[in-house]
Design an enzyme around this catalytic site. Structure first.
Site, PDB file in Angstrom:
ATOM      1  N   ASP A  93      -8.544   1.170   9.062  1.00 22.98           N
ATOM      2  CA  ASP A  93      -8.023   1.002   7.754  1.00 22.98           C
ATOM      3  C   ASP A  93      -8.327  -0.538   7.539  1.00 22.98           C
ATOM      4  O   ASP A  93      -7.622  -1.357   7.814  1.00 22.98           O
ATOM      5  CB  ASP A  93      -6.624   1.275   7.629  1.00 22.98           C
ATOM      6  CG  ASP A  93      -6.145   1.174   5.783  1.00 22.98           C
ATOM      7  OD1 ASP A  93      -7.134   0.544   5.439  1.00 22.98           O
ATOM      8  OD2 ASP A  93      -5.486   1.735   5.573  1.00 22.98           O
ATOM      9  N   LYS A 139      -9.407  -2.987  -1.626  1.00 20.32           N
ATOM     10  CA  LYS A 139      -8.980  -4.314  -2.280  1.00 20.32           C
ATOM     11  C   LYS A 139     -10.286  -5.184  -2.445  1.00 20.32           C
ATOM     12  O   LYS A 139     -10.505  -5.090  -3.832  1.00 20.32           O
ATOM     13  CB  LYS A 139      -8.220  -4.954  -1.270  1.00 20.32           C
ATOM     14  CG  LYS A 139      -6.564  -4.030  -1.180  1.00 20.32           C
ATOM     15  CD  LYS A 139      -5.647  -4.774  -0.422  1.00 20.32           C
ATOM     16  CE  LYS A 139      -4.261  -4.417  -0.829  1.00 20.32           C
ATOM     17  NZ  LYS A 139      -3.793  -3.184   0.023  1.00 20.32           N
ATOM     18  N   PHE A 185       0.386   0.433   6.716  1.00 25.71           N
ATOM     19  CA  PHE A 185       0.504   0.878   5.347  1.00 25.71           C
ATOM     20  C   PHE A 185      -0.670   1.457   4.881  1.00 25.71           C
ATOM     21  O   PHE A 185      -1.971   0.768   5.530  1.00 25.71           O
ATOM     22  CB  PHE A 185       0.743  -0.192   4.576  1.00 25.71           C
ATOM     23  CG  PHE A 185       0.757   0.113   2.988  1.00 25.71           C
ATOM     24  CD1 PHE A 185       1.814   0.782   2.618  1.00 25.71           C
ATOM     25  CD2 PHE A 185      -0.167  -0.221   2.278  1.00 25.71           C
ATOM     26  CE1 PHE A 185       1.893   1.119   1.278  1.00 25.71           C
ATOM     27  CE2 PHE A 185      -0.089   0.287   0.807  1.00 25.71           C
ATOM     28  CZ  PHE A 185       1.007   0.948   0.382  1.00 25.71           C
TER      29      PHE A 185
END
Ligand SMILES: *Cc1c(COP(=O)(O)O)cnc(C)c1O
Length: 405
Positions: free
Chosen positions: A225, A254, A140
């Site tokens: 990532d 995040k 993702f």
């Protein structure tokens, strides 16, 4: 609402108002929250919860951490936004800080979300002059079109084809597949150090190191990532540091802003020079208020021994949940405070509901996996309270299953 009447604000009423005016891309959220403090949050009717969702691995220091509140308030009260036509010192300081934590010379591009951090990496990849990219199935990387092209989840991608092209997806954790897919025409290989949204999936040892070797041999950029795994979530500043792997590009978001929206794309070596004037940008890039908040997050993690807390709390959760008291749990995987509780069957939604009824917020990240991502500052006492309640929720779901059988 009309004529100055107070709008209705109970749980059901707030949810109805949400349904009336919000686009339905998220589906109806399960609960309105009105207040938070540390690991605790309260709904619109005053019910208290222990928050082991953490805004999806975002609230590194929990809710309303005084250091973050102070930093962003002071910055907002002095210089809120300048655009990239001017220099703001917190932006520069945050870039210096992130490169310092990486322990390498490089350059930083700031954005406002994880997808944008990946989007910048995508454009850096294109500026190598190559177009082919490799990513992992199930991975993702976000929902904007470039990031979505790298995301390896057909259900999310299919409605939006054609996507920006020439991306190959390979099975995650399979070194042979990487070796076959990455060639001298591959611009970049993007991987999560462990797959978060796909159900907290940990690759075999040595996978990232093999990815580094393979990309070095073909002149391909290795993009890690770390949007979910970075900023202390796994007990290291960056998850790849545990493996001693140095990527060409690292994406963060995040946890970095402690609840404020920020993304960062770090690039090292030749990759750091590929974005040249005019090739990329965003009005809010490097906004001083969010950068000040992120600096407060990094300072607090460093000053108060948060990485040690992550490792200790993660070990305790894992050990307790894998123990003999929980026959519904098949295994616990992940690292630090990014844990996937793998259930013996597709019970995650039921466990999520039973936990919420006991005042615990968790996230059913897959049909058989419950993700735990509490604040990195979660206390020993909160972990024990969580384990008691979560154990009871697991037992209830197990009992329900037995009765139904
Ligand atoms: C959440 C996430 C993203 C996307 O971030 P957004 O802020 O939702 O755009 C990208 N990559 C990983 C690994 C993520 O966990």
């Amino acid at each position: 609402m009309s004529g100055g009447e107070a709008p209705e604000a109970g749980n059901a009423a707030l949810t109805r108002r949400w349904q009336d005016v919000m686009m339905d891309n998220f589906g109806t959220p399960r609960l309105p929250l009105v207040r938070g403090r540390g690991t605790r949050v309260w709904d619109a009717e005053g019910n208290e919860y222990l928050d082991f969702v953490g805004g999806i691995a975002v609230n590194a220091l929990g809710h309303a951490h005084p250091a973050v509140v102070r930093a962003l308030s002071e910055q907002a009260a002095s210089l809120g936004h300048v655009s990239n036509l001017f220099v703001a010192e917190p932006t520069v300081r945050l870039a210096e800080r992130l490169l310092g934590l990486a322990g390498r010379r490089g350059r930083v591009y700031f954005s406002n979300s994880g997808a944008e951090a990946v989007e910048a990496a995508f454009k850096i990849g294109r500026l190598t002059g190559r177009t082919h990219m490799v990513a992992a199935a199930g991975g993702f990387h976000g929902r904007t079109m470039g990031a979505l092209a790298l995301t390896g989840q057909p259900a999310k991608q299919d409605p939006f084809r054609p996507l920006p092209g020439d991306v190959s997806h390979v099975p995650y954790g399979d070194v042979g597949a990487l070796r076959a897919a990455v060639t001298a025409r591959t611009a970049l290989l993007v991987l999560e150090p462990l797959q978060g949204e796909n159900g907290v999936i940990v690759p075999p040892p040595g996978y990232l190191r093999a990815a580094r070797e393979i990309t070095a041999a073909t002149g391909t950029l290795l993009v890690l990532d770390e949007i979910q795994t970075g900023v202390g979530r796994t007990g290291h500043w960056f998850a790849a540091q545990a493996e001693g792997v140095e990527a060409d590009v690292v994406t963060l978001a995040k946890g970095l802003g402690g609840g404020l929206p920020i993304g960062a794309t770090l690039a090292f070596g030749p990759a750091a020079g590929l974005l040249t004037p005019g090739t990329h940008g965003s009005t809010f890039s490097g906004n001083p208020v969010v950068c000040a908040a992120a600096l407060a997050v990094l300072d607090t993690i460093e000053r108060t021994g948060v990485l040690g807390n992550v490792r200790r709390a993660g070990r305790r959760l894992r050990h307790a949940l894998e123990g003999p008291d929980h026959p519904l749990v098949r295994e616990v995987r992940g690292a630090g405070l990014l844990l996937g509780v793998v259930l013996d069957g597709t019970h995650a939604a039921r466990v999520q509901r039973a936990a919420q009824e006991r005042g615990l917020l968790v996230n059913a990240v897959a049909a058989d996996v419950v993700r735990l991502a509490p604040p990195l500052t979660v206390s020993d006492r909160e972990v024990e309270v969580f384990l008691d309640g979560f154990g009871a929720a697991l037992a209830e779901v197990l009992e329900e299953g037995r009765r139904a059988a």
